[in-house]
Design a protein around this motif. Structure first.
Motif, PDB file in Angstrom:
ATOM      1  N   ASN A 185      26.365  78.288  65.150  1.00  0.00           N
ATOM      2  CA  ASN A 185      25.489  79.461  65.159  1.00  0.00           C
ATOM      3  C   ASN A 185      26.099  80.636  64.396  1.00  0.00           C
ATOM      4  O   ASN A 185      25.386  81.366  63.705  1.00  0.00           O
ATOM      5  N   ALA A 186      27.407  80.806  64.518  1.00  0.00           N
ATOM      6  CA  ALA A 186      28.081  81.898  63.809  1.00  0.00           C
ATOM      7  C   ALA A 186      27.979  81.688  62.303  1.00  0.00           C
ATOM      8  O   ALA A 186      27.744  82.647  61.552  1.00  0.00           O
ATOM      9  N   ARG A 187      28.108  80.462  61.856  1.00  0.00           N
ATOM     10  CA  ARG A 187      28.019  80.173  60.424  1.00  0.00           C
ATOM     11  C   ARG A 187      26.603  80.436  59.913  1.00  0.00           C
ATOM     12  O   ARG A 187      26.425  81.032  58.841  1.00  0.00           O
ATOM     13  N   VAL A 188      25.604  80.028  60.675  1.00  0.00           N
ATOM     14  CA  VAL A 188      24.202  80.289  60.295  1.00  0.00           C
ATOM     15  C   VAL A 188      23.951  81.789  60.247  1.00  0.00           C
ATOM     16  O   VAL A 188      23.311  82.292  59.313  1.00  0.00           O
TER      17      VAL A 188
END
Length: 76
Positions: A2-5
């Motif tokens: 989620n952090a990468r998205v």
């Protein structure tokens, strides 16, 4: 994941070059791909920070635009 998205979204929607360059460096990204899909998904007309020719070079401009990231942020 989620952090990468979330970070990808920040790269496309950031108003500030330093924020975008920081994230591009963090993930080792050399090129930014910009098509009508990204423009629509992130509700933008252009990447706001690519005007600095020292940091971003437009390397392809047909149906899509591809920018090469040339800058690196050094943390002290």
């Amino acid at each position: 994941v989620n952090a990468r998205v979330d970070d990808v979204g920040k790269i496309y929607s950031s108003l500030y070059e330093t924020d975008a360059v920081h994230l591009l460096n963090k993930y080792g990204v050399d090129y930014i791909f910009l098509s009508s899909l990204e423009l629509s998904d992130f509700r933008i007309k252009e990447l706001s920070y690519v005007g600095d020719k020292k940091c971003f070079e437009l390397v392809y401009d047909k149906d899509v635009r591809i920018y090469k990231s040339l800058c690196e942020l050094v943390e002290r």
